[in-house]
Scaffold this motif. Structure first.
Motif, short mmCIF file in Angstrom:
data_model
loop_
_atom_site.label_atom_id
_atom_site.label_comp_id
_atom_site.label_asym_id
_atom_site.label_seq_id
_atom_site.Cartn_x
_atom_site.Cartn_y
_atom_site.Cartn_z
N ALA A 102 13.20 13.69 -9.58
CA ALA A 102 14.04 14.81 -9.56
C ALA A 102 12.61 16.26 -9.24
O ALA A 102 13.42 17.16 -9.74
N GLY A 103 11.92 16.03 -8.84
CA GLY A 103 11.05 16.98 -9.00
C GLY A 103 11.63 17.92 -7.39
O GLY A 103 11.65 16.95 -6.73
N SER A 104 11.07 18.82 -7.51
CA SER A 104 11.36 19.78 -6.05
C SER A 104 10.20 20.03 -5.30
O SER A 104 10.42 20.41 -4.00
N THR A 105 9.11 19.47 -5.45
CA THR A 105 7.77 19.88 -4.79
C THR A 105 7.63 18.41 -3.74
O THR A 105 7.93 17.37 -4.44
N ALA A 106 7.22 18.79 -2.51
CA ALA A 106 6.91 18.01 -1.82
C ALA A 106 6.13 17.89 -1.54
O ALA A 106 4.98 18.53 -1.72
N PRO A 107 5.27 16.92 -0.88
CA PRO A 107 4.15 15.97 -0.79
C PRO A 107 3.83 16.46 1.02
O PRO A 107 4.47 16.75 1.60
N HIS A 108 2.27 16.54 0.78
CA HIS A 108 2.01 17.29 2.43
C HIS A 108 -0.02 16.81 2.74
O HIS A 108 -0.63 16.53 1.61
N LEU A 109 0.30 16.28 3.81
CA LEU A 109 -0.90 15.77 4.37
C LEU A 109 -2.50 16.72 4.32
O LEU A 109 -1.95 18.08 4.40
N ARG A 110 -2.89 16.35 3.55
CA ARG A 110 -4.41 16.96 3.92
C ARG A 110 -5.64 16.69 3.76
O ARG A 110 -5.35 15.41 3.28
N ARG A 111 -6.58 16.90 4.65
CA ARG A 111 -7.97 16.56 4.83
C ARG A 111 -9.02 16.29 3.47
O ARG A 111 -9.27 17.26 2.84
N ALA A 112 -8.83 14.96 2.79
CA ALA A 112 -10.21 14.88 1.60
C ALA A 112 -11.08 15.08 2.89
O ALA A 112 -11.84 14.70 3.31
N ARG A 113 -11.87 15.82 1.85
CA ARG A 113 -13.58 16.06 2.16
C ARG A 113 -14.26 14.30 1.79
O ARG A 113 -14.20 14.20 0.93
N THR A 114 -15.72 14.55 1.63
CA THR A 114 -16.37 13.23 1.56
C THR A 114 -16.40 13.22 -0.03
O THR A 114 -16.02 11.42 0.01
N LEU B 27 1.19 -0.96 -0.22
CA LEU B 27 -0.36 0.50 0.08
C LEU B 27 0.77 1.03 0.14
O LEU B 27 0.33 2.32 -1.16
N ALA B 28 2.08 1.36 1.27
CA ALA B 28 2.84 2.50 1.17
C ALA B 28 3.66 2.81 -0.70
O ALA B 28 3.63 4.17 -1.03
N VAL B 29 3.94 1.24 -1.17
CA VAL B 29 5.40 0.94 -1.88
C VAL B 29 4.21 2.07 -3.32
O VAL B 29 4.09 3.19 -4.29
N SER B 30 2.75 1.82 -3.62
CA SER B 30 1.91 2.48 -4.41
C SER B 30 1.71 3.53 -4.26
O SER B 30 1.25 4.31 -4.62
N GLU B 31 1.65 4.22 -3.32
CA GLU B 31 0.73 5.39 -2.76
C GLU B 31 1.54 6.54 -3.14
O GLU B 31 2.02 7.37 -4.38
N LEU B 32 2.82 6.19 -2.47
CA LEU B 32 4.10 7.07 -3.43
C LEU B 32 5.09 6.93 -4.61
O LEU B 32 4.86 7.57 -5.04
N VAL B 33 4.62 5.51 -5.23
CA VAL B 33 5.45 5.80 -6.45
C VAL B 33 4.37 6.07 -7.20
O VAL B 33 4.61 7.01 -7.98
N THR B 34 2.95 6.16 -7.41
CA THR B 34 1.97 7.03 -7.83
C THR B 34 1.95 8.10 -7.88
O THR B 34 2.31 9.36 -8.29
N ASN B 35 2.40 9.34 -6.16
CA ASN B 35 3.00 10.49 -6.23
C ASN B 35 3.51 11.21 -6.55
O ASN B 35 3.66 12.14 -7.67
N ALA B 36 4.95 10.09 -6.55
CA ALA B 36 6.34 10.58 -7.39
C ALA B 36 6.21 10.25 -8.71
O ALA B 36 6.92 11.61 -9.47
N ILE B 37 5.36 9.57 -10.13
CA ILE B 37 4.76 9.60 -10.75
C ILE B 37 3.87 10.73 -11.64
O ILE B 37 3.83 11.63 -12.57
N ARG B 38 2.93 11.12 -10.62
CA ARG B 38 1.99 12.05 -11.26
C ARG B 38 2.56 13.55 -10.67
O ARG B 38 1.88 14.54 -11.33
N TYR B 39 3.21 13.52 -9.68
CA TYR B 39 3.02 15.13 -9.43
C TYR B 39 4.82 15.38 -9.48
O TYR B 39 5.28 16.39 -9.57
N GLY B 40 5.72 14.64 -9.52
CA GLY B 40 7.43 14.46 -9.84
C GLY B 40 7.46 14.03 -10.94
O GLY B 40 7.34 14.63 -11.98
N LYS B 41 8.94 14.37 -11.45
CA LYS B 41 9.79 14.36 -12.15
C LYS B 41 10.29 13.06 -12.78
O LYS B 41 11.05 12.72 -11.45
N PRO B 42 10.63 12.37 -13.66
CA PRO B 42 11.34 11.52 -13.85
C PRO B 42 13.43 11.65 -13.71
O PRO B 42 12.85 12.74 -13.67
N PRO B 43 13.73 10.87 -13.38
CA PRO B 43 13.62 9.40 -13.01
C PRO B 43 12.90 9.13 -11.74
O PRO B 43 13.48 10.03 -11.17
#
Length: 704
Positions: free
Chosen positions: A655-667, A621-637
């Motif tokens: 290679a991206g510089s934008t860091a993820p952060h926790l947020r509260r998802a609405r319903t 689960l952790a791998v799936s979420e972290l890899v998805t975030n990196a592919i969606r919001y980051g830069k290769p490789p």
């Protein structure tokens, strides 16, 4: 008639000589009547008897032999009595009056005896005139010599007093050690002044608490020092706690803060001291500094020694006043040093957590100088990805302020390390912290300063990255027969607190089992050894040391700091470890959402090989979420790395510089829950940035 008068006086002297003892008794009776204070001192009254007999004999010799009275030497007994008067501090006028009364009484005896030897009135009158002339000449000559002896003794006592006061000023307070200062007072006091000295401090003064002394309370005291020139047994041992009987002379002196001089009866001496030896003469001097009574000093003289007089009391007051300030300074220094040392030790790590990256040992050794505890510190900080940070630093200055500043800087370093700053970036932020502290405390730029060395070791790559802010570089020693790179030594940056100047990071690849010694300059620098010689000795110990870090620390301190050092020493020794390559799994991923399935399959396979199937669900689960975030919001490789050590770590870099952060998802939000799930299912997670991008990581504890 002159010759007849001279012959008559010779006859008169011969007639009176067999009755010298009777003449002496008459003179002494006259003296007792007119000068009763002279007989208050037994030793002086005994000397007066001998001195009177000497004068009678000497004057009869003048008359019988016809010698010149103005050239007749004064009897030695008279000179000794004059010196005794000076030693006792008795008035010279009293001595001269006794001198005149005695000689007048002797002349009267001679004049009364003359009519019994002849009825020639003219001869008696001529003899009386000559007798008076000789008597005045004798008295004038004797008075001159007696006054000279008295003044000589007074001058000698004054010189001795000044010399003793100067010696006390020079010798008492040579250190800020409380016990040694009290011992110095006892040593000075027993040199040609007292037969014994005791120094007691109130327990409340030693512990900075407790009520002030009150009359008759019998407050507890601790015997700090005692010394006797002759074999004397004291009831209270050095270091022991005792008290004086309530309302006793020492207790009254403590309660009132008033110096006292008294002659103790034998029973009083035993009651006050509890010793077999009796001290007939005692000076009681309260130790007072800054308006506070700290304790009591007693100067004691035994039988056979002249009792203390008022001059002795004044001298003892002068010595004790100097000693009281030194003792109070030592007491305050000791209290502040213990407080600073307690604070220092409480801020340093008591136990370093076991690291998979290094075997580590540490030592902190406070200085032995009067400057006080410094601001040296060290730290071992676990970082993500099995890495570890090794820190050593030194705040300029000593005392509580330096220790408190050290604690604030150590906390700041841990906070910056927690967000995984590179060594040079961390020191830049720490420099800003010191500058801000200077402004808050009203200091100018550079007035509050510190040095710091920050090193990060990665057991996967075996790379050590380090940067220095004014701190000495570590000593590195590679195992024999291994290839270890030497660091491209970074220039040692400026100390913290100056601002505006950059720090640089250097990297070196270390062979497994390499030694790193991080230390403060108190270890290598001393009065007898320069820094280069100290570093050479440190390197020699590391090169010859097959032992573990604990034994190496002991050997380094024994070699470089066998005595108490002049400055504080902080020492951190680490032996590096390399992570087994089989415990690291890496997968490069294309920047395609379809690669997430491959990342999950790779993770499942690797966990099975490691026997960690229990962690498969949460790790996938952790791998799936972290890899998805990196592919969606980051830069290769994009790269996935799994690390198995004391924890299981998942790292996803891009290679991206934008860091993820926790947020509260609405319903009805379709995203925003992935990172929250990772944070809930793992023990720790975070982000670290580097020059090529960033790494998002998450850690899980291994199954029991």
């Amino acid at each position: 008639m002159g010759t007849d008068a001279e012959q008559f006086l010779r006859r008169l002297a011969r007639e009176l000589r067999p009755r010298t003892d009777q003449s002496v008794d008459v003179l002494l009776t006259r003296l007792r009547q007119e000068l009763p204070e002279l007989w208050e001192h037994e030793d002086l009254s005994a000397m007066a008897v001998t001195e009177t007999a000497g004068h009678v004999t000497a004057f009869l010799d003048v008359l019988e032999h016809g010698t010149d009275a103005s050239e007749t030497p004064t009897p030695p007994e008279a000179l000794e009595l004059a010196r005794a008067f000076a030693r006792r501090g008795l008035s010279l006028s009293t001595l001269l009056r006794a001198y005149r009364i005695g000689h007048l009484a002797l002349l009267q005896q001679l004049q009364a005896e003359a009519p019994r030897l002849t009825d020639d009135a003219e001869l008696v009158n001529a003899a009386a005139i000559r007798l008076t002339r000789e008597g005045f000449a004798y008295v004038d000559r004797g008075s001159e010599q007696v006054v000279g002896a008295y003044q000589e003794e007074r001058d000698r006592r004054l010189r001795r007093r000044l010399a003793l006061a100067a010696e006390a000023s020079r010798r008492i307070g040579s250190t800020l050690d409380l016990t040694r200062t009290a011992e110095e007072l006892a040593e000075v006091g027993t040199e040609d002044f007292a037969d014994a000295v005791t120094v007691d401090l109130l327990e409340s003064a030693l512990h900075e608490d407790g009520p002030p002394p009150h009359p008759g309370t019998g407050l507890p005291l601790r015997r700090i020092a005692q010394l006797a020139v002759r074999g004397t047994s004291f009831a209270a041992p050095t270091g022991g706690v005792h008290h004086f009987p309530p309302r006793s002379a020492p207790d009254r002196a403590l309660a009132t803060g008033t110096p006292a001089r008294h002659t103790a009866e034998a029973r009083d001496g035993r009651a006050a001291e509890g010793a077999d030896d009796v001290f007939p003469s005692v000076l009681l001097l309260p130790l007072q500094a800054r308006g506070t009574v700290l304790g009591l000093v007693r100067f004691l003289r035994g039988p056979g020694t002249a009792p203390f007089d008022d001059d002795d009391l004044h001298l003892a007051q002068e010595i004790t006043a100097r000693a009281a300030v030194s003792i109070d300074n030592a007491r305050r220094y000791t209290h502040e040093r213990l407080t600073a040392l307690t604070l220092q030790r409480s801020l340093l790590p008591r136990h370093t957590a076991e690291q998979s990256a290094v075997y580590v040992a540490s030592r902190y050794l406070p200085s032995g100088s009067r400057a006080g505890v410094g601001g040296d510190w060290y730290d071992v900080i676990p970082l993500s990805g099995a890495r570890v940070a090794l820190v050593v630093g030194d705040v300029v200055g000593h005392g509580l302020h330096a220790a408190a500043t050290m604690g604030r800087l150590r906390t700041a370093v841990r906070a910056f390390a927690d967000i995984d700053l590179a060594p040079d970036e961390l020191l830049t932020h720490l420099d800003d912290v010191v500058i801000r502290m200077q402004r808050e405390e009203g200091h100018g730029l550079g007035e509050l300063s510190a040095t710091c060395l920050y090193a990060v070791y990665d057991p996967v790559s075996r790379v050590c990255s380090l940067a220095s802010a004014g701190h000495v570089l570590p000593i590195m020693e590679h195992p024999p027969g291994t290839d270890g790179g030497d660091p491209a030594e970074p220039p040692i940056g400026p100390p913290l607190g100056l601002g505006g100047l950059p720090f640089e990071t250097a990297q070196v690849t270390l062979a497994e089992g390499s030694l790193l010694a991080l230390y403060t300059d108190g270890l290598t620098q001393s009065r007898t050894r320069d820094v280069d010689a100290g570093r050479a000795a440190l390197s020699a110990v590391l090169a010859e040391a097959p032992e573990g870090p604990e034994e190496i620390c002991d050997r380094l301190l024994a070699t470089l700091a066998p005595d108490r050092p002049a400055d504080d020493v902080a020492l951190l020794v680490a032996r590096t470890r390399a992570l087994d390559p089989d415990h690291v799994a890496t997968l490069d991923l294309p920047s395609d959402p379809a690669a997430v399935a491959g990342a999950r399959a790779f993770t499942t396979e690797r966990l099975a090989a490691w026997g960690m199937e229990e962690l498969a669900f949460t790790t996938e689960l952790a791998v799936s979420e972290l890899v998805t975030n990196a592919i969606r919001y980051g830069k290769p490789p994009v790269r996935l790395r799994l690390i198995l050590q004391s924890t299981l770590t998942v790292e996803v870099s891009d290679a991206g510089s934008t860091a993820p952060h926790l947020r509260r998802a609405r319903t009805f939000d379709e995203g925003g829950r992935g990172l929250l799930l990772v944070a809930q299912l793992t023990e720790r997670w975070g982000t670290r940035h580097h020059r090529e991008g960033k790494v998002i990581w998450a850690e899980q504890a291994l199954p029991a």
